[in-house]
Motif scaffolding. Sequence first.
Motif, short mmCIF file in Angstrom:
data_model
loop_
_atom_site.label_atom_id
_atom_site.label_comp_id
_atom_site.label_asym_id
_atom_site.label_seq_id
_atom_site.Cartn_x
_atom_site.Cartn_y
_atom_site.Cartn_z
N LEU A 2 46.58 37.86 44.04
CA LEU A 2 46.69 37.90 45.50
C LEU A 2 45.65 38.84 46.09
N ARG A 3 45.45 39.98 45.45
CA ARG A 3 44.47 40.95 45.94
C ARG A 3 43.08 40.32 46.04
N ASP A 4 42.68 39.61 45.00
CA ASP A 4 41.35 39.00 45.01
C ASP A 4 41.27 37.84 46.00
N ALA A 5 42.37 37.11 46.16
CA ALA A 5 42.38 36.03 47.15
C ALA A 5 42.23 36.59 48.56
N TYR A 32 43.30 38.06 34.21
CA TYR A 32 44.19 39.05 34.83
C TYR A 32 45.19 39.56 33.81
N PRO A 33 45.13 40.84 33.50
CA PRO A 33 46.08 41.38 32.51
C PRO A 33 47.51 41.34 33.05
N ILE A 34 48.44 41.30 32.12
CA ILE A 34 49.84 41.20 32.51
C ILE A 34 50.31 42.46 33.24
N ASP A 35 49.61 43.58 33.02
CA ASP A 35 50.01 44.83 33.68
C ASP A 35 49.29 45.03 35.01
N ASP A 36 48.77 43.95 35.59
CA ASP A 36 48.11 44.03 36.90
C ASP A 36 48.82 43.11 37.89
#
Length: 262
Positions: A54-57, A45-49
Amino acid sequence: MDEMNEPDERARPPALTPVDEAMLARNHTLFEIVEAALIDIVARYPIDDPGGLLRDALFLRGIADRLVDQAVIVERELGSSWTAIGNAAGTSKQTAHERWNTKVGAWAMMGRQRNGIARGPADPAEHARNLDEWLAGLTGEAPGGISRVLTSLRDEAARQEANDRRAEVKHLERRSEELRLECDKAYRAAMEAVGTDAVEEKNAVWAARHFARAEVYDRLAAVEEPAAAEHRRRAAQLRTLAEEILRRDSDAPATTQNGALQ
């Protein structure tokens, strides 16, 4: 479901028995969960995301919620009562029914089979083979782990019987709708006859349409087991309405259109 990808019913490969169709759909959802989880494990997960984790969970939870619904459908296909389902969910029979009955009803409306190709091939044999190969590649075991439990893949007679029942359900649903329209027509005729010598005869015709429709739901209860309780409830309602019509005072004006039970 993408209706543009819905195969023509006449071209659809023969469906499995309802319980095997439900199990196959459930197995595909398990495949989706495993694949999504494996992707998530190795994701960077990039720091700018912000919010990516949470989205993927939440995406995984959405698939898991579908799995729960499918588990209830399989349980109903296997004959589990709403009491047993409520016990498994740690809740009451009534709460379980309120939570999942619409899902079971939607499954019944789909013909108790997987529809479309959005989640696997329409051909159940091809769908099962694909999952067999995936599972074998994941576990290193011989292919066939999914297909092995779908007994109607190898039982043509069972598939034929199941599809005959699906055809009978469609016929009964059409007959129920025809009788509903006849109920409406008989209702109007009975109302027009109020205060005349013909009212008793018209009421008898009106009641008879309700009794006939109740018989349709009795048969639906016999051939569409997961929705049997709902079909029996509707049959009982129709008989109650018919009996009320026959008890009517021939000179009393109508206050409701009982013939319009949907």
